[in-house]
Design a protein around this motif. Sequence first.
Motif, PDB file in Angstrom:
ATOM      1  N   ARG A   1       0.836  -1.198   0.000  1.00  0.00           N
ATOM      2  CA  ARG A   1       0.000   0.000   0.000  1.00  0.00           C
ATOM      3  C   ARG A   1       0.873   1.250   0.000  1.00  0.00           C
ATOM      4  O   ARG A   1       1.962   1.249   0.585  1.00  0.00           O
ATOM      5  CB  ARG A   1      -0.914   0.062   1.227  1.00  0.00           C
ATOM      6  CG  ARG A   1      -0.169   0.229   2.557  1.00  0.00           C
ATOM      7  CD  ARG A   1      -0.941   1.035   3.603  1.00  0.00           C
ATOM      8  NE  ARG A   1      -0.836   2.472   3.379  1.00  0.00           N
ATOM      9  CZ  ARG A   1      -1.677   3.367   3.842  1.00  0.00           C
ATOM     10  NH1 ARG A   1      -2.698   2.992   4.584  1.00  0.00           N
ATOM     11  NH2 ARG A   1      -1.503   4.652   3.595  1.00  0.00           N
TER      12      ARG A   1
ATOM     13  N   GLU B   1      -5.146   4.720  -2.036  1.00  0.00           N
ATOM     14  CA  GLU B   1      -6.448   5.292  -1.667  1.00  0.00           C
ATOM     15  C   GLU B   1      -6.995   6.149  -2.800  1.00  0.00           C
ATOM     16  O   GLU B   1      -6.249   6.902  -3.433  1.00  0.00           O
ATOM     17  CB  GLU B   1      -6.285   6.162  -0.406  1.00  0.00           C
ATOM     18  CG  GLU B   1      -7.548   6.957  -0.082  1.00  0.00           C
ATOM     19  CD  GLU B   1      -7.452   7.772   1.210  1.00  0.00           C
ATOM     20  OE1 GLU B   1      -6.509   7.558   2.009  1.00  0.00           O
ATOM     21  OE2 GLU B   1      -8.333   8.624   1.426  1.00  0.00           O
TER      22      GLU B   1
ATOM     23  N   TRP C   1      -8.522   1.577  -2.004  1.00  0.00           N
ATOM     24  CA  TRP C   1      -9.397   1.685  -0.833  1.00  0.00           C
ATOM     25  C   TRP C   1      -9.989   3.082  -0.737  1.00  0.00           C
ATOM     26  O   TRP C   1      -9.414   4.046  -1.240  1.00  0.00           O
ATOM     27  CB  TRP C   1      -8.689   1.289   0.468  1.00  0.00           C
ATOM     28  CG  TRP C   1      -7.700   2.264   1.014  1.00  0.00           C
ATOM     29  CD1 TRP C   1      -7.934   3.294   1.882  1.00  0.00           C
ATOM     30  CD2 TRP C   1      -6.282   2.282   0.761  1.00  0.00           C
ATOM     31  NE1 TRP C   1      -6.758   3.946   2.174  1.00  0.00           N
ATOM     32  CE2 TRP C   1      -5.733   3.348   1.499  1.00  0.00           C
ATOM     33  CE3 TRP C   1      -5.417   1.492  -0.012  1.00  0.00           C
ATOM     34  CZ2 TRP C   1      -4.381   3.653   1.488  1.00  0.00           C
ATOM     35  CZ3 TRP C   1      -4.061   1.800  -0.033  1.00  0.00           C
ATOM     36  CH2 TRP C   1      -3.552   2.871   0.713  1.00  0.00           C
TER      37      TRP C   1
ATOM     38  N   THR D   1     -15.630   7.628   2.856  1.00  0.00           N
ATOM     39  CA  THR D   1     -16.771   6.749   3.171  1.00  0.00           C
ATOM     40  C   THR D   1     -17.920   7.551   3.779  1.00  0.00           C
ATOM     41  O   THR D   1     -19.079   7.176   3.657  1.00  0.00           O
ATOM     42  CB  THR D   1     -16.333   5.662   4.169  1.00  0.00           C
ATOM     43  OG1 THR D   1     -15.134   5.072   3.678  1.00  0.00           O
ATOM     44  CG2 THR D   1     -17.388   4.598   4.335  1.00  0.00           C
TER      45      THR D   1
ATOM     46  N   VAL E   1     -11.720  -3.818  -3.933  1.00  0.00           N
ATOM     47  CA  VAL E   1     -12.020  -2.530  -3.284  1.00  0.00           C
ATOM     48  C   VAL E   1     -12.164  -2.740  -1.774  1.00  0.00           C
ATOM     49  O   VAL E   1     -12.899  -3.631  -1.328  1.00  0.00           O
ATOM     50  CB  VAL E   1     -13.321  -1.910  -3.846  1.00  0.00           C
ATOM     51  CG1 VAL E   1     -13.595  -0.555  -3.185  1.00  0.00           C
ATOM     52  CG2 VAL E   1     -13.238  -1.741  -5.362  1.00  0.00           C
ATOM     53  N   LEU E   2     -11.439  -1.931  -1.023  1.00  0.00           N
ATOM     54  CA  LEU E   2     -11.549  -1.959   0.439  1.00  0.00           C
ATOM     55  C   LEU E   2     -12.162  -0.646   0.899  1.00  0.00           C
ATOM     56  O   LEU E   2     -11.909   0.397   0.297  1.00  0.00           O
ATOM     57  CB  LEU E   2     -10.167  -2.131   1.077  1.00  0.00           C
ATOM     58  CG  LEU E   2      -9.331  -3.317   0.581  1.00  0.00           C
ATOM     59  CD1 LEU E   2      -7.927  -3.271   1.183  1.00  0.00           C
ATOM     60  CD2 LEU E   2     -10.006  -4.629   0.944  1.00  0.00           C
ATOM     61  N   VAL E   3     -12.943  -0.714   1.956  1.00  0.00           N
ATOM     62  CA  VAL E   3     -13.613   0.497   2.434  1.00  0.00           C
ATOM     63  C   VAL E   3     -13.289   0.700   3.912  1.00  0.00           C
ATOM     64  O   VAL E   3     -13.605  -0.143   4.752  1.00  0.00           O
ATOM     65  CB  VAL E   3     -15.146   0.374   2.262  1.00  0.00           C
ATOM     66  CG1 VAL E   3     -15.832   1.641   2.764  1.00  0.00           C
ATOM     67  CG2 VAL E   3     -15.516   0.116   0.803  1.00  0.00           C
ATOM     68  N   LYS E   4     -12.638   1.814   4.204  1.00  0.00           N
ATOM     69  CA  LYS E   4     -12.362   2.110   5.618  1.00  0.00           C
ATOM     70  C   LYS E   4     -13.641   2.564   6.308  1.00  0.00           C
ATOM     71  O   LYS E   4     -14.521   3.146   5.671  1.00  0.00           O
ATOM     72  CB  LYS E   4     -11.305   3.202   5.717  1.00  0.00           C
ATOM     73  CG  LYS E   4      -9.921   2.726   5.279  1.00  0.00           C
ATOM     74  CD  LYS E   4      -8.861   3.531   5.992  1.00  0.00           C
ATOM     75  CE  LYS E   4      -7.470   3.000   5.676  1.00  0.00           C
ATOM     76  NZ  LYS E   4      -6.464   3.560   6.593  1.00  0.00           N
TER      77      LYS E   4
ATOM     78  N   ILE F   1     -11.912  -2.093   6.131  1.00  0.00           N
ATOM     79  CA  ILE F   1     -10.775  -1.850   7.023  1.00  0.00           C
ATOM     80  C   ILE F   1     -11.289  -1.118   8.259  1.00  0.00           C
ATOM     81  O   ILE F   1     -11.903  -0.054   8.152  1.00  0.00           O
ATOM     82  CB  ILE F   1      -9.705  -0.984   6.327  1.00  0.00           C
ATOM     83  CG1 ILE F   1      -9.248  -1.651   5.022  1.00  0.00           C
ATOM     84  CG2 ILE F   1      -8.519  -0.749   7.257  1.00  0.00           C
ATOM     85  CD1 ILE F   1      -8.366  -0.753   4.152  1.00  0.00           C
TER      86      ILE F   1
ATOM     87  N   ASP G   1      -6.623  -2.093  11.028  1.00  0.00           N
ATOM     88  CA  ASP G   1      -5.598  -1.084  10.731  1.00  0.00           C
ATOM     89  C   ASP G   1      -5.108  -0.471  12.052  1.00  0.00           C
ATOM     90  O   ASP G   1      -5.603   0.563  12.495  1.00  0.00           O
ATOM     91  CB  ASP G   1      -6.219  -0.014   9.821  1.00  0.00           C
ATOM     92  CG  ASP G   1      -5.299   1.186   9.561  1.00  0.00           C
ATOM     93  OD1 ASP G   1      -4.250   1.317  10.230  1.00  0.00           O
ATOM     94  OD2 ASP G   1      -5.647   2.001   8.690  1.00  0.00           O
TER      95      ASP G   1
END
Length: 350
Positions: free
Chosen positions: A50, A88, A107, A113, A133-136, A164, A200
């Motif tokens: 990352r 990101e 992400w 978000t 796709v990751l979503v914090k 995350i 995280d």
Amino acid sequence: MTNRLKSFRSAPLWGDLEETVVAGPCSAETQEQTLSTAKALHALGIKIFRAGVWKPRTYPGGFEGVGEVALDWLLEVRSETGMLIGTEVGTAQHVALALEYQLDFIWLGARTTASPFAVSEIADALRGSDITVLVKNPLSPSIDLWKGTLLRLIDAGITRLGVIHRGFDIGTHPHFRNTPLWDQIASFRADAPGIPILLDPSHIAGNRAYIRDFIQLSNLLQYNGLMIESHMDPDHALSDRRQQVTPLQLGELLTEVTHHDEQQLTLLRDELNQIDEKLLLLLSQRRNLSLEIGKVKERHGFEPYQEVQYQQKRQYIQKLAEEYGIPRELSYKLYELIHKDSIDIQKDIL
Ligand code: PEP
Ligand code: MN
């Protein structure tokens, strides 16, 4: 609507990779820094890299990332190490570039978000792509915003979708930059059981001293992976200095044997203690208010205890207890104690 979230099952986030650790610097700063960090992490066996390319900063004038040029550095990381690469995104243009450079994953950050317009634009830009796709979690403790973002991405056809947990910015934690809110995560998991969840520690703790504890805890709590910030020279990083660890330190932390000892519950208890403190503070505020009400009653010749009022309140408490899933017995006992104390306070005035 949220049934769609409950029944969604993500495809494996990383294809055939068993790997679950995502690591890399908060920001890609220079070509040299990006490549040397990646190589050092790769030497530890880490396979997913990352690096922030566009950094959403609270105030203008901070380091906002170097932009598109860093995507070339990420491509070099992939071609030299074979690592999966990701960054990101916060806008549709970022997505277009991420897809053009064929990144393996992206992400959405905590600030994005929380913004349905931004999320809609990003989801539209992603339509038809098979990127991971990751979503914090959003900054504020709104699990609904988090779930809404996931639904928008599912609707756009994203099949490899993870989240995350980076903590919530409620500004009350005595040691951490953000508050984990473990109970919110438990309820999120129940609502989205098919979505892998990464921890995280870097952004929750905001301090490298706690990374070890969080890694151990991620095992205990059965997270599906970790995202950890790592920089060759953390103290001179252009963003998130205090929380980054060197690749060497990360290697040591990850290989430490996981002892499932009771000590690891400390991080969870920490939050329990905060809740107890709030309960006591509320109780003290309630007692002060009761005293003020007692003075008014005394001035006007009202009795401290009023049966109708008491019965109505009891029913109301019962209704709330049901709503919050608190056993009826417990809610009654608590209310009895608090109510009796309150009457005593008011009787003392007379
Ligand atoms: C980051 O991962 O560097 C970042 C900006 O994280 P967050 O969105 O969690 O603040
Ligand atoms: Mn960061």
